[in-house]
Every structure is written in structure tokens, then in C-alpha cells.
Scaffold this motif. Structure first.
Motif, PDB file in Angstrom:
ATOM      1  N   ASN A 151      -8.943   5.076 -15.809  1.00 18.36           N
ATOM      2  CA  ASN A 151      -8.032   4.093 -16.384  1.00 18.36           C
ATOM      3  C   ASN A 151      -6.560   4.467 -16.334  1.00 18.36           C
ATOM      4  OD1 ASN A 151      -9.872   1.949 -17.896  1.00 18.36           O
ATOM      5  ND2 ASN A 151     -10.793   3.950 -18.208  1.00 18.36           N
ATOM      6  N   LYS A 152      -6.268   5.734 -16.073  1.00 18.25           N
ATOM      7  CA  LYS A 152      -4.871   6.171 -16.154  1.00 18.25           C
ATOM      8  C   LYS A 152      -4.353   6.824 -14.878  1.00 18.25           C
ATOM      9  CE  LYS A 152      -4.810   5.002 -20.541  1.00 18.25           C
ATOM     10  NZ  LYS A 152      -4.018   3.842 -21.012  1.00 18.25           N
ATOM     11  N   THR A 153      -5.147   6.809 -13.828  1.00 17.31           N
ATOM     12  CA  THR A 153      -4.715   7.478 -12.595  1.00 17.31           C
ATOM     13  C   THR A 153      -4.846   6.556 -11.379  1.00 17.31           C
ATOM     14  OG1 THR A 153      -6.898   8.368 -12.020  1.00 17.31           O
ATOM     15  CG2 THR A 153      -5.542   9.683 -13.522  1.00 17.31           C
ATOM     16  N   LYS A 154      -4.191   6.983 -10.295  1.00 16.85           N
ATOM     17  CA  LYS A 154      -4.291   6.258  -9.027  1.00 16.85           C
ATOM     18  C   LYS A 154      -5.727   6.266  -8.524  1.00 16.85           C
ATOM     19  CE  LYS A 154      -2.572   8.267  -5.376  1.00 16.85           C
ATOM     20  NZ  LYS A 154      -1.587   8.818  -4.393  1.00 16.85           N
ATOM     21  N   PHE A 155      -6.421   7.372  -8.759  1.00  9.42           N
ATOM     22  CA  PHE A 155      -7.826   7.486  -8.358  1.00  9.42           C
ATOM     23  C   PHE A 155      -8.644   6.346  -8.952  1.00  9.42           C
ATOM     24  CE2 PHE A 155     -12.101   8.924  -9.569  1.00  9.42           C
ATOM     25  CZ  PHE A 155     -12.621   9.305  -8.345  1.00  9.42           C
ATOM     26  N   GLY A 156      -8.479   6.095 -10.238  1.00 12.26           N
ATOM     27  CA  GLY A 156      -9.223   5.025 -10.909  1.00 12.26           C
ATOM     28  C   GLY A 156      -8.883   3.654 -10.366  1.00 12.26           C
ATOM     29  N   LYS A 157      -7.599   3.416 -10.107  1.00  6.93           N
ATOM     30  CA  LYS A 157      -7.182   2.125  -9.546  1.00  6.93           C
ATOM     31  C   LYS A 157      -7.840   1.875  -8.192  1.00  6.93           C
ATOM     32  CE  LYS A 157      -2.665   1.998 -11.851  1.00  6.93           C
ATOM     33  NZ  LYS A 157      -1.183   2.056 -11.654  1.00  6.93           N
ATOM     34  N   TYR A 158      -7.932   2.928  -7.406  1.00 12.86           N
ATOM     35  CA  TYR A 158      -8.538   2.794  -6.081  1.00 12.86           C
ATOM     36  C   TYR A 158     -10.052   2.608  -6.170  1.00 12.86           C
ATOM     37  CZ  TYR A 158      -4.082   4.152  -3.954  1.00 12.86           C
ATOM     38  OH  TYR A 158      -2.773   4.181  -3.545  1.00 12.86           O
ATOM     39  N   VAL A 159     -10.682   3.217  -7.178  1.00 11.39           N
ATOM     40  CA  VAL A 159     -12.123   3.018  -7.382  1.00 11.39           C
ATOM     41  C   VAL A 159     -12.406   1.532  -7.604  1.00 11.39           C
ATOM     42  CG1 VAL A 159     -14.059   3.427  -8.967  1.00 11.39           C
ATOM     43  CG2 VAL A 159     -12.613   5.332  -8.276  1.00 11.39           C
ATOM     44  N   TYR A 160     -11.639   0.907  -8.495  1.00 13.22           N
ATOM     45  CA  TYR A 160     -11.828  -0.519  -8.769  1.00 13.22           C
ATOM     46  C   TYR A 160     -11.432  -1.381  -7.562  1.00 13.22           C
ATOM     47  CZ  TYR A 160     -12.736   0.283 -13.735  1.00 13.22           C
ATOM     48  OH  TYR A 160     -13.289   0.680 -14.933  1.00 13.22           O
ATOM     49  N   ALA A 161     -10.390  -0.949  -6.861  1.00 12.98           N
ATOM     50  CA  ALA A 161      -9.936  -1.712  -5.693  1.00 12.98           C
ATOM     51  C   ALA A 161     -10.999  -1.721  -4.599  1.00 12.98           C
ATOM     52  CB  ALA A 161      -8.637  -1.118  -5.153  1.00 12.98           C
ATOM     53  N   ILE A 162     -11.622  -0.571  -4.353  1.00 12.95           N
ATOM     54  CA  ILE A 162     -12.673  -0.482  -3.330  1.00 12.95           C
ATOM     55  C   ILE A 162     -13.862  -1.345  -3.719  1.00 12.95           C
ATOM     56  CG2 ILE A 162     -14.369   1.069  -2.252  1.00 12.95           C
ATOM     57  CD1 ILE A 162     -12.207   3.305  -2.511  1.00 12.95           C
ATOM     58  N   GLY A 163     -14.229  -1.325  -5.002  1.00 11.75           N
ATOM     59  CA  GLY A 163     -15.356  -2.128  -5.460  1.00 11.75           C
ATOM     60  C   GLY A 163     -15.062  -3.612  -5.488  1.00 11.75           C
ATOM     61  N   GLY A 164     -13.814  -3.960  -5.797  1.00  7.75           N
ATOM     62  CA  GLY A 164     -13.449  -5.374  -5.865  1.00  7.75           C
ATOM     63  C   GLY A 164     -13.398  -6.029  -4.497  1.00  7.75           C
ATOM     64  N   ASN A 165     -12.772  -5.358  -3.539  1.00  4.75           N
ATOM     65  CA  ASN A 165     -12.675  -5.882  -2.176  1.00  4.75           C
ATOM     66  C   ASN A 165     -12.252  -4.737  -1.266  1.00  4.75           C
ATOM     67  OD1 ASN A 165     -11.904  -7.155   0.270  1.00  4.75           O
ATOM     68  ND2 ASN A 165     -11.568  -9.078  -0.828  1.00  4.75           N
ATOM     69  N   GLU A 166     -13.236  -4.125  -0.613  1.00  6.58           N
ATOM     70  CA  GLU A 166     -12.965  -2.941   0.201  1.00  6.58           C
ATOM     71  C   GLU A 166     -12.005  -3.240   1.339  1.00  6.58           C
ATOM     72  OE1 GLU A 166     -15.526   0.056   3.023  1.00  6.58           O
ATOM     73  OE2 GLU A 166     -16.343  -0.417   1.035  1.00  6.58           O
ATOM     74  N   GLN A 167     -12.172  -4.394   1.978  1.00  6.40           N
ATOM     75  CA  GLN A 167     -11.302  -4.743   3.112  1.00  6.40           C
ATOM     76  C   GLN A 167      -9.859  -4.920   2.659  1.00  6.40           C
ATOM     77  OE1 GLN A 167     -12.639  -8.122   5.342  1.00  6.40           O
ATOM     78  NE2 GLN A 167     -11.070  -7.909   6.911  1.00  6.40           N
ATOM     79  N   ALA A 168      -9.674  -5.590   1.512  1.00  7.15           N
ATOM     80  CA  ALA A 168      -8.325  -5.794   0.981  1.00  7.15           C
ATOM     81  C   ALA A 168      -7.702  -4.458   0.585  1.00  7.15           C
ATOM     82  CB  ALA A 168      -8.377  -6.719  -0.232  1.00  7.15           C
ATOM     83  N   ALA A 169      -8.515  -3.552   0.017  1.00  8.58           N
ATOM     84  CA  ALA A 169      -8.013  -2.232  -0.355  1.00  8.58           C
ATOM     85  C   ALA A 169      -7.563  -1.453   0.880  1.00  8.58           C
ATOM     86  CB  ALA A 169      -9.102  -1.454  -1.100  1.00  8.58           C
ATOM     87  N   HIS A 170      -8.329  -1.578   1.967  1.00  8.25           N
ATOM     88  CA  HIS A 170      -7.968  -0.907   3.224  1.00  8.25           C
ATOM     89  C   HIS A 170      -6.660  -1.454   3.775  1.00  8.25           C
ATOM     90  CE1 HIS A 170      -8.381   1.017   7.116  1.00  8.25           C
ATOM     91  NE2 HIS A 170      -8.261  -0.173   7.710  1.00  8.25           N
ATOM     92  N   ILE A 171      -6.501  -2.769   3.738  1.00  5.32           N
ATOM     93  CA  ILE A 171      -5.265  -3.396   4.222  1.00  5.32           C
ATOM     94  C   ILE A 171      -4.073  -2.955   3.376  1.00  5.32           C
ATOM     95  CG2 ILE A 171      -4.075  -5.621   4.467  1.00  5.32           C
ATOM     96  CD1 ILE A 171      -6.848  -6.821   5.158  1.00  5.32           C
ATOM     97  N   ALA A 172      -4.339  -2.751   2.058  1.00  8.17           N
ATOM     98  CA  ALA A 172      -3.269  -2.334   1.147  1.00  8.17           C
ATOM     99  C   ALA A 172      -2.899  -0.861   1.306  1.00  8.17           C
ATOM    100  CB  ALA A 172      -3.698  -2.601  -0.299  1.00  8.17           C
ATOM    101  N   GLY A 173      -3.630  -0.142   2.166  1.00  3.89           N
ATOM    102  CA  GLY A 173      -3.269   1.239   2.459  1.00  3.89           C
ATOM    103  C   GLY A 173      -4.121   2.295   1.776  1.00  3.89           C
ATOM    104  N   VAL A 174      -5.210   1.882   1.136  1.00  4.69           N
ATOM    105  CA  VAL A 174      -6.095   2.842   0.479  1.00  4.69           C
ATOM    106  C   VAL A 174      -6.937   3.556   1.536  1.00  4.69           C
ATOM    107  CG1 VAL A 174      -7.972   3.158  -1.186  1.00  4.69           C
ATOM    108  CG2 VAL A 174      -6.198   1.430  -1.611  1.00  4.69           C
ATOM    109  N   ASN A 175      -6.976   4.867   1.468  1.00  2.76           N
ATOM    110  CA  ASN A 175      -7.812   5.659   2.373  1.00  2.76           C
ATOM    111  C   ASN A 175      -9.257   5.600   1.864  1.00  2.76           C
ATOM    112  OD1 ASN A 175      -9.160   7.655   3.863  1.00  2.76           O
ATOM    113  ND2 ASN A 175      -7.328   8.932   4.007  1.00  2.76           N
ATOM    114  N   ILE A 176     -10.012   4.632   2.335  1.00  2.38           N
ATOM    115  CA  ILE A 176     -11.359   4.357   1.829  1.00  2.38           C
ATOM    116  C   ILE A 176     -12.270   5.576   1.989  1.00  2.38           C
ATOM    117  CG2 ILE A 176     -13.374   2.851   1.987  1.00  2.38           C
ATOM    118  CD1 ILE A 176     -10.900   1.382   1.040  1.00  2.38           C
TER     119      ILE A 176
END
Length: 334
Positions: free
Chosen positions: A201-226
Motif C-alpha cells: 500500500n505504500k510502495t511502488k512495488f505494491g502499485k505495480y502488483v495491482y497494476a499487473i493484476g488490473g491490466n497487464e498489457q496497460a501496465a507494460h505500456i506504462a513502463g512497468v517491467n512485468i
């Protein structure tokens, strides 16, 4: 005539709006705190049926017993949020159990070394799971099923199929000791829950966890190293399985190659009951802890009432299916 209708409509509109607002608020409260209400109701119900249930000793016993499952379930929660699954945690517990027991013998290696080696084994299994899933693009179900079989086989091979005993008193303190009257496993469980909550809830790691689960393709486009974060997530789950394995080994005072049987299913059940969506993107650490406590309270209460373990398994299965149905209904509404 038309003016009378208009006046009536004006009176009805605020009432309808008020009712809708109340319904939305009630739905929000139930959606957020429903499992907590169920846990409280279950505690009250069991306390009425069994006078020995609601005692400080028994409540501490419930939390201590569920600390192992709860710690594993926290790691599983993060994996499920990313639309993954981990079937290997029970076998990882067994592998860590026999490895750490062999290094935690009385008058042998320092306890910290034994613990460090056990944690390293857990992290390694998580790295292997995460790497194959992320880089090999293989379904988590298949990869972790393979790890479940392999880790159990390694545990049996390492121990020659026999328990490993003669553990040091210092090591046994981890699972059997208490600090200020609070069992050490509960303290470790609380620390793991707090650290995991902050991570999610308080780190970039957590934000990326939810981002990958919410929409992996969108997270990848946003620059997340899946790939990187999937490996980290499975590694963290492996670490938590190792912690659970160390606590269990210390508590039963032996390394057991058969330890952790079905623990992965209890951990998944705790996460799902606690509101983690199998569709990904939704889940909380607090909800998972409540889910684990619900299972613990139910098991303990039914034991006190002398209900057959067979019926307990049936009831647990029914609760899991009900939780999944509720989750599916929520997803359809959203």
C-alpha cells in the motif's frame, strides 16, 4: 392538476435519492467490512456453543495455529492479485523444514545460519517459479504444480523420507517460545502482516502488483517491467513460505518431509475468503488475515464441539465456493 403532480414528484425525488444513497453506503460498508462482521459473528456463535472457546488461552492458540497458514496466505494474496496462483507453498514448507532442521541441530551450527539457509531455499524456489512464469510465459498453475511435486520429492530425498529431530533449544524458541506472554509465531505473523501491508500500500512495488493484476498489457505500456516484478512477487511468496516452514519446524521440534500437506489450499482459501479476487487486481493483506482467522476460528470451534474433521473439510469447501461465487457476482456488477 399538473402542478400537483409536479409538487409530488419534487417530494419523491429527495426520498428516492436518500434511499439510493443509503443503499450505496450500506453496500460499500458490507463490501469492505463484510468478512470482519462474519468473523465477529462466528466468534460470538462459537462462544455461545462452547464456554471454553472465548478464553485468552484459546484465542491465542487459534492465532498461533493459524500464523503459519496466514503467513503463506499473505504471499499467495500478492500472487493472486497479479492473476497468478501458487500451488507449491506447502511443498516448499516441507523442503525448508528438512533443510533448516539439518542445520539447527543441538551443538552444531548457529541458529541464525540455519534460519538464513532456510530463507534462502524459500527465496530460490520463488525465483525459479517467477522466472519460468515471467520469461517462459508458462501458466502459473502449471509451473507451481511442477514445483509442488519437485520440492516435495527433494524434501523426501534430502531427509531419506525420515523426520529430522534433535533441534537446539534456541531454534525451538521460534515456534514454542513467548515474549511478554505473546507466542513468538504470533509476533512474527504480525510483523509479516505489517511489512506486507506497507509493501502493498505504500510502495511502488505494491502499485505495480495491482497494476499487473488490473491490466497487464496497460501496465507494460506504462513502463512497468512485468518480468522483473513477477519474479519479485513469487520470490517474496517463497520467502514467506520459508518463514512459515521455519516456524512449523520449530513448533513440532523436527523437520518433516511430509510437512505442509494441503497448506497451499488453506492459504488460497484464506486469501479468497478475505476478498482477494481470482480475476486479479483486488485484494488486501487485512482481508487475508481475516480470512485466515475465519478458517482458524471455524476449525477450533468445530474441534471443541467434537465435529468430525470430515465435516470440517466439507464446510471449508462450501465456504470457498461461496466466496468465489460472491467474487464472480461482484465482477459481473462492476
Amino acid at each position: 392538476m399538473s402542478s400537483e403532480v409536479t409538487i409530488e414528484n419534487k417530494h419523491e425525488q429527495p426520498k428516492a435519492a436518500s434511499r439510493n444513497h443509503f443503499k450505496e453506503k450500506a453496500y460499500h460498508v458490507l463490501n469492505r467490512y463484510g468478512m470482519l462482521f462474519i468473523l465477529i459473528a462466528l466468534i460470538i456463535f462459537m462462544s455461545i456453543l462452547s464456554p471454553t472457546f472465548f478464553t485468552s488461552g484459546n484465542i491465542l492458540n487459534i492465532v498461533r495455529q493459524m500464523s503459519v497458514i496466514g503467513i503463506v496466505a499473505i504471499g499467495v494474496t500478492m500472487i493472486i492479485i497479479t492473476q497468478g496462483i501458487d500451488l507449491s507453498s506447502g511443498s516448499v514448507i516441507a523442503l525448508v523444514s528438512v533443510v533448516v532442521a539439518s542445520f539447527a541441530q543441538a551443538d552444531s551450527y548457529p541458529v541464525l545460519l540455519a534460519v538464513a539457509i532456510g530463507l534462502g531455499v524459500g527465496i530460490l524456489t520463488g525465483v525459479i517459479n517467477g522466472t519460468i512464469i515471467a520469461k517462459g510465459k508458462i501458466a502459473p498453475f502449471v509451473v507451481t504444480l511442477g514445483m509442488m511435486t519437485a520440492a516435495r520429492g527433494l524434501a523426501l530425498l534430502f531427509s531419506d523420507g525420515r523426520p529430522i529431530g534433535n533441534l537446539s533449544d534456541t531454534f525451538k524458541f521460534i515456534g514454542q517460545g513467548a515474549i511478554l506472554g505473546i507466542p513468538v509465531p504470533i509476533i512474527i505473523f504480525a510483523l509479516v502482516g505489517l511489512v506486507s501491508y506497507l509493501l502493498l500500500n505504500k510502495t511502488k512495488f505494491g502499485k505495480y502488483v495491482y497494476a499487473i493484476g488490473g491490466n497487464e498489457q496497460a501496465a507494460h505500456i506504462a513502463g512497468v517491467n512485468i518480468e522483473k516484478y513477477k519474479i519479485l512477487i513469487y520470490s517474496y511468496a517463497g520467502l514467506l513460505s520459508a518463514i512459515a516452514g521455519i516456524i512449523l519446524t520449530s513448533r513440532i521440534a523436527s523437520g518433516q518431509p511430509t510437512a505442509g500437506l494441503m497448506y497451499e489450499l488453506d492459504a488460497i482459501a484464506a486469501a479468497v475468503i478475505g476478498g482477494t479476487s481470482l480475476s486479479g487486481g483486488i485484494g488486501t493483506i487485512g482481508g487475508t488475515i481475516i480470512g485466515a482467522l475465519i478458517i482458524g476460528v471455524m476449525n477450533n470451534g468445530l474441534d471443541l464441539l467434537n465435529v468430525s474433521s470430515y465435516w470440517q473439510q466439507i464446510l471449508k469447501g462450501a465456504i470457498i465456493v461461496t466466496a468465489v461465487l460472491i467474487d464472480a457476482r461482484k465482477n459481473r456488477k462492476s
